[in-house]
Design a protein around this motif. Structure first.
Motif, PDB file in Angstrom:
ATOM      1  N   SER B  44      -2.856  -9.454  -4.119  1.00 34.98           N
ATOM      2  CA  SER B  44      -2.215  -9.099  -5.379  1.00 34.98           C
ATOM      3  C   SER B  44      -1.083  -8.100  -5.160  1.00 34.98           C
ATOM      4  O   SER B  44       0.012  -8.245  -5.711  1.00 34.98           O
ATOM      5  N   GLU B  45      -1.349  -7.086  -4.339  1.00 37.15           N
ATOM      6  CA  GLU B  45      -0.324  -6.066  -4.068  1.00 37.15           C
ATOM      7  C   GLU B  45       0.871  -6.685  -3.335  1.00 37.15           C
ATOM      8  O   GLU B  45       2.027  -6.412  -3.671  1.00 37.15           O
ATOM      9  N   ARG B  48       2.826  -9.077  -5.672  1.00 42.16           N
ATOM     10  CA  ARG B  48       3.598  -8.358  -6.674  1.00 42.16           C
ATOM     11  C   ARG B  48       4.844  -7.717  -6.052  1.00 42.16           C
ATOM     12  O   ARG B  48       5.906  -7.708  -6.655  1.00 42.16           O
ATOM     13  N   GLY B  98       7.869   2.513 -10.807  1.00 40.30           N
ATOM     14  CA  GLY B  98       7.043   3.124 -11.850  1.00 40.30           C
ATOM     15  C   GLY B  98       5.576   2.777 -11.714  1.00 40.30           C
ATOM     16  O   GLY B  98       4.790   3.001 -12.624  1.00 40.30           O
ATOM     17  N   LEU B 100       1.851   2.896  -9.275  1.00 29.34           N
ATOM     18  CA  LEU B 100       1.052   4.008  -8.758  1.00 29.34           C
ATOM     19  C   LEU B 100       1.448   4.384  -7.339  1.00 29.34           C
ATOM     20  O   LEU B 100       1.005   5.395  -6.817  1.00 29.34           O
ATOM     21  N   ALA B 102       0.463   2.783  -4.809  1.00 32.33           N
ATOM     22  CA  ALA B 102      -0.736   2.584  -3.995  1.00 32.33           C
ATOM     23  C   ALA B 102      -0.654   1.276  -3.220  1.00 32.33           C
ATOM     24  O   ALA B 102      -1.497   0.996  -2.375  1.00 32.33           O
ATOM     25  N   GLY B 103       0.353   0.455  -3.510  1.00 34.19           N
ATOM     26  CA  GLY B 103       0.458  -0.896  -2.970  1.00 34.19           C
ATOM     27  C   GLY B 103       0.331  -1.028  -1.468  1.00 34.19           C
ATOM     28  O   GLY B 103      -0.737  -1.399  -0.972  1.00 34.19           O
ATOM     29  N   GLY B 106      -2.281   1.044   0.279  1.00 33.28           N
ATOM     30  CA  GLY B 106      -3.562   0.478  -0.163  1.00 33.28           C
ATOM     31  C   GLY B 106      -3.926  -0.747   0.646  1.00 33.28           C
ATOM     32  O   GLY B 106      -5.047  -0.876   1.120  1.00 33.28           O
ATOM     33  N   VAL B 107      -2.958  -1.665   0.838  1.00 37.79           N
ATOM     34  CA  VAL B 107      -3.197  -2.882   1.637  1.00 37.79           C
ATOM     35  C   VAL B 107      -3.613  -2.484   3.052  1.00 37.79           C
ATOM     36  O   VAL B 107      -4.537  -3.051   3.635  1.00 37.79           O
TER      37      VAL B 107
END
Lengths: 118, 133
Positions: B44-45, B48, B98, B100, B102-103, B106-107
């Motif tokens: 998802s990250e 996106r 804009g 978080l 974290a993408g 995070g991955v």
């Protein structure tokens, strides 16, 4: 696709049953705020039992929904976060510290009732 | 090595499509529910990022096997503007959209292997592997 928002006494109930795309998440944010405005609800339960994945965008939208609802005077409780979802949120580095949560819908309603006393 | 699956990312709904495909492959490969969620979240990250920053691109999925372990390898490729400062985007909380921020970090935490290459005006390639435990 729109996420249904149900009214129960002073509360609004939301159960997210489908995979959420970005557009649906934003639409839900607007719909919920409008419903709070229209209904004068003091509490909201958003049940996430059927949600299998929360990524950083959806987490941001949910966090914003809680803050925005709070600004309008409605307390939000998130319920039913799955173990796998809790693990991935922490892996992502997302701590929803200011967000009220409960194990399930029933506990969420009890929490609202205790905190709002109505 | 087995067959590669490719998902095109062109519109917002493709982000959902990509994570469904990835989750199905992860399930077939033998990942448990928590790792399936980790893999779906990572997809998802990545999807996106392609949609937001490059407009379009592809995510390739491949089941990889080596020695005595098995895993899923995903490669996100785009021909977008590229990333100026890779160390900056790997910092938690850095975002130009804009979000978080974290993408990508995070991955990196969700997966076992993480590799990113980016060239200005040419595009970005992110490769990530998760091993079945």
């Amino acid at each position: 696709m729109r996420i249904p928002i149900l009214k129960l006494h002073h509360y609004l109930l939301v159960s997210i049953q489908t995979e959420i795309d970005d557009h649906t998440a934003i639409q839900f944010q607007e719909d919920l705020l409008n419903q709070i405005h229209k209904s004068g609800a003091t509490g909201v339960v958003i049940d996430l039992t059927s949600v299998e994945m929360i990524d950083s965008f959806i987490a941001k939208v949910l966090g914003d929904v809680v803050t925005m609802s709070d600004l309008m005077g409605a307390k939000v409780v998130l319920t039913g976060i799955q173990p796998a979802v809790a693990v991935t949120l922490i892996d992502l580095g997302i701590e929803m510290k200011s967000v009220s949560t409960a194990l399930n819908l029933e506990q969420g309603l009890i929490k609202l009732h205790q905190e709002l006393g109505d | 090595m087995s067959l590669q699956t490719c998902v095109n990312i062109k519109k917002e709904w493709d982000i959902v499509g990509a994570r469904q495909v990835g989750r199905d492959i992860a399930k077939e490969t033998g990942f448990g529910t928590v790792d399936q969620a980790r893999i779906a979240t990572a997809i998802s990250e990545l999807a996106r990022n392609i949609y937001l920053y490059a407009g379009s691109g592809q995510i390739y999925f491949e089941v990889v096997e080596e020695m005595n372990r098995k895993g899923i390898c995903m490669t996100a490729v785009d021909t977008g503007p590229g990333i100026d400062d890779l160390s900056q985007v790997m910092e938690d909380g850095f975002s130009t959209s804009g979000g978080l921020g974290a993408g990508l970090p995070g991955v990196n935490r969700l997966m076992d292997v993480f590799d990113i290459k980016s060239e200005k005006d040419k595009g970005t390639e992110v490769k990530a592997i998760k091993w079945v435990r």
